[in-house]
Design a protein around this motif. Structure first.
Motif, PDB file in Angstrom:
ATOM      1  N   ASP A  41      -0.748   3.804  -0.070  1.00 27.78           N
ATOM      2  CA  ASP A  41      -1.885   3.175   0.591  1.00 27.78           C
ATOM      3  C   ASP A  41      -1.437   2.448   1.862  1.00 27.78           C
ATOM      4  OD1 ASP A  41      -4.366   2.086   1.156  1.00 27.78           O
ATOM      5  OD2 ASP A  41      -4.074   0.380  -0.193  1.00 27.78           O
ATOM      6  N   ALA A  42      -1.838   2.954   3.020  1.00 23.15           N
ATOM      7  CA  ALA A  42      -1.521   2.336   4.312  1.00 23.15           C
ATOM      8  C   ALA A  42      -0.043   1.964   4.394  1.00 23.15           C
ATOM      9  CB  ALA A  42      -2.387   1.103   4.544  1.00 23.15           C
ATOM     10  N   PRO A  43       0.859   2.952   4.369  1.00 21.85           N
ATOM     11  CA  PRO A  43       2.290   2.667   4.291  1.00 21.85           C
ATOM     12  C   PRO A  43       2.843   1.856   5.456  1.00 21.85           C
ATOM     13  CG  PRO A  43       1.905   4.989   4.791  1.00 21.85           C
ATOM     14  CD  PRO A  43       0.590   4.408   4.403  1.00 21.85           C
ATOM     15  N   TYR A  44       2.187   1.916   6.620  1.00 17.41           N
ATOM     16  CA  TYR A  44       2.743   1.218   7.778  1.00 17.41           C
ATOM     17  C   TYR A  44       2.006  -0.072   8.112  1.00 17.41           C
ATOM     18  CZ  TYR A  44       5.606   5.294   8.072  1.00 17.41           C
ATOM     19  OH  TYR A  44       6.508   6.278   7.759  1.00 17.41           O
ATOM     20  N   ALA A  45       1.163  -0.515   7.191  1.00 15.50           N
ATOM     21  CA  ALA A  45       0.572  -1.839   7.326  1.00 15.50           C
ATOM     22  C   ALA A  45       1.595  -2.873   6.880  1.00 15.50           C
ATOM     23  CB  ALA A  45      -0.696  -1.946   6.476  1.00 15.50           C
ATOM     24  N   ASP A  46       1.577  -4.039   7.492  1.00 22.25           N
ATOM     25  CA  ASP A  46       2.575  -5.063   7.164  1.00 22.25           C
ATOM     26  C   ASP A  46       2.109  -5.887   5.973  1.00 22.25           C
ATOM     27  OD1 ASP A  46       4.954  -6.460   7.382  1.00 22.25           O
ATOM     28  OD2 ASP A  46       4.068  -7.986   8.676  1.00 22.25           O
ATOM     29  N   ARG A  47       2.095  -5.248   4.833  1.00 24.01           N
ATOM     30  CA  ARG A  47       1.728  -5.938   3.600  1.00 24.01           C
ATOM     31  C   ARG A  47       2.437  -5.292   2.425  1.00 24.01           C
ATOM     32  NH1 ARG A  47      -3.431  -3.084   4.461  1.00 24.01           N
ATOM     33  NH2 ARG A  47      -3.690  -1.470   2.875  1.00 24.01           N
ATOM     34  N   ALA A  48       2.579  -6.060   1.343  1.00 27.93           N
ATOM     35  CA  ALA A  48       3.196  -5.524   0.135  1.00 27.93           C
ATOM     36  C   ALA A  48       2.243  -4.527  -0.513  1.00 27.93           C
ATOM     37  CB  ALA A  48       3.520  -6.655  -0.833  1.00 27.93           C
ATOM     38  N   SER A  49       2.811  -3.607  -1.301  1.00 28.70           N
ATOM     39  CA  SER A  49       2.022  -2.591  -1.979  1.00 28.70           C
ATOM     40  C   SER A  49       2.400  -2.546  -3.448  1.00 28.70           C
ATOM     41  CB  SER A  49       2.260  -1.226  -1.326  1.00 28.70           C
ATOM     42  OG  SER A  49       1.550  -0.208  -2.007  1.00 28.70           O
ATOM     43  N   GLU A  50       1.412  -2.412  -4.318  1.00 31.51           N
ATOM     44  CA  GLU A  50       1.633  -2.415  -5.762  1.00 31.51           C
ATOM     45  C   GLU A  50       1.703  -0.997  -6.308  1.00 31.51           C
ATOM     46  OE1 GLU A  50       2.007  -5.162  -7.637  1.00 31.51           O
ATOM     47  OE2 GLU A  50       1.709  -6.537  -5.952  1.00 31.51           O
ATOM     48  N   ALA A  51       2.559  -0.793  -7.326  1.00 32.81           N
ATOM     49  CA  ALA A  51       2.644   0.488  -8.022  1.00 32.81           C
ATOM     50  C   ALA A  51       3.314   0.256  -9.366  1.00 32.81           C
ATOM     51  CB  ALA A  51       3.420   1.519  -7.220  1.00 32.81           C
TER      52      ALA A  51
END
Length: 262
Positions: A41-51
Motif C-alpha cells: 500500500d503506497a510503498p513510497y509514501a513516508d509512513r509505516a506500513s502494517e503486515a
C-alpha cells in the motif's frame, strides 16, 4: 510514473525532511532497493506500513537508522526485529547480503521477510525466528547491531560478546519519546561528548559504553521477548524465571530485564 522515478522522488523528500543529504552508501542503497517488494500500500509514501502484525518502517526512519549505523562493505550486521525485511535489504546493498543476519520473534514475520527478501533479490540474507534479546551468538561478533524496536537499555547479550570490540550498536532509546542513538564501547577513562544536537545524557548509555551519535526522533514499538509474540500466552513469571536461571541467580521479586520500560 515508473518505480525508479517514485524512488527518486522519495529520496528527494527524505533529504528535505531530514534537512541534509544522505550519505552515498545509504542513498545508493535506498535508490536501488524496490520498496514495492516489501510494501503493498503506497510503498513510497513516508509512513509505516502494517503486515501480518509487523511493520515496515517509514522511509525517513529507515534512513535515520542506516545513517547512524554507518555500516560499510563487508561489515557483519545483526538486525533485531526483521519485520517485513525492508531494512535488511538496503543493508544487504551496503555490506553484502551474506553479511546481514536478521531475526524476529514472530514466526509469521520471519516467513514474510524471507519471502520479500527473496522476491527482491536478497535471498542470501539470513532470517530466523529468534528471541532478539538473545541475539545470534553462532555468527558473532558483529561489526554493527541494529535494534528495530525501542528499549531503554539494550539487552545484555547484544552488548556483550556479540558486538565486536570496535563495533557499534544502534537503537531507539526510550519509551514514549524515543531518540535514535549509536553507542560504542568506551575506550578511555574520560567521557567523550555525544555527537549531534540534542544528544542524550551520557549516563543513558549502557555500562561500559558511550553515546557517539544521535539520529533524531523515532516512534517504534517496544521490543518483545519470548512469551510476548502474537498467539503466545504472556507469562512474565515464567519468562523472569528463565532469565534468572540464565544468570545463575535465585529468583527475586520484580522483572529483571531492566532494558524494558514497563
Amino acid at each position: 510514473m515508473d518505480e525508479a522515478a517514485l524512488r527518486a522522488d522519495m529520496i528527494e523528500g527524505l533529504e528535505h525532511r531530514l534537512g541534509e543529504p544522505l550519505g552515498g552508501a545509504v542513498l545508493n542503497a535506498l535508490q536501488t532497493v524496490p520498496r514495492e517488494a516489501f510494501v503493498d500500500d503506497a510503498p513510497y509514501a513516508d509512513r509505516a506500513s502494517e503486515a501480518v502484525g509487523t511493520r515496515a518502517l517509514a522511509p525517513t526512519t529507515v534512513a535515520r537508522l542506516l545513517t547512524v549505523l554507518d555500516a560499510t562493505a563487508g561489515d557483519d550486521v545483526l538486525v533485531v526485529g526483521a519485520g517485513v525485511g525492508y531494512t535488511s535489504a538496503p543493508l544487504a546493498e551496503i555490506t553484502g547480503a551474506r553479511h546481514v543476519h536478521a531475526v524476529d520473534i514472530d514466526r509469521r514475520a520471519v516467513h514474510l521477510a524471507r519471502s520479500n527478501l527473496a522476491d527482491a533479490g536478497y535471498d542470501a540474507v539470513f532470517v530466523d525466528c529468534r528471541d532478539g534479546a538473545q541475539g545470534v551468538p553462532e555468527y558473532a561478533p558483529y561489526d554493527r547491531i541494529l535494534l528495530e524496536a525501542a528499549v531503554v537499555t539494550p539487552p545484555r547479550a547484544l552488548c556483550g560478546d556479540q558486538l565486536a570490540a570496535d563495533g557499534r550498536l544502534v537503537y531507539p532509546r526510550g519509551a514514549g519519546d524515543q531518540t535514535i542513538v549509536a553507542v560504542e564501547r568506551r575506550t578511555d577513562a574520560e567521557r567523550r561528548p555525544a555527537e549531534g544536537a540534542g544528544a542524550p545524557a551520557e549516563e543513558s548509555a549502557p555500562d561500559g559504553f558511550h553515546t557517539v551519535e544521535t539520529g533524531g526522533p523515532a516512534r517504534l514499538r517496544p521490543m518483545l521477548v519470548d512469551g510476548e509474540q502474537a498467539g503466545v500466552e504472556r507469562n512474565r513469571t515464567r519468562r523472569e524465571d528463565a532469565e534468572l536461571a540464565r544468570q545463575g541467580q535465585r529468583a527475586r521479586h520484580g522483572w529483571e530485564q531492566e532494558w524494558i520500560d514497563w
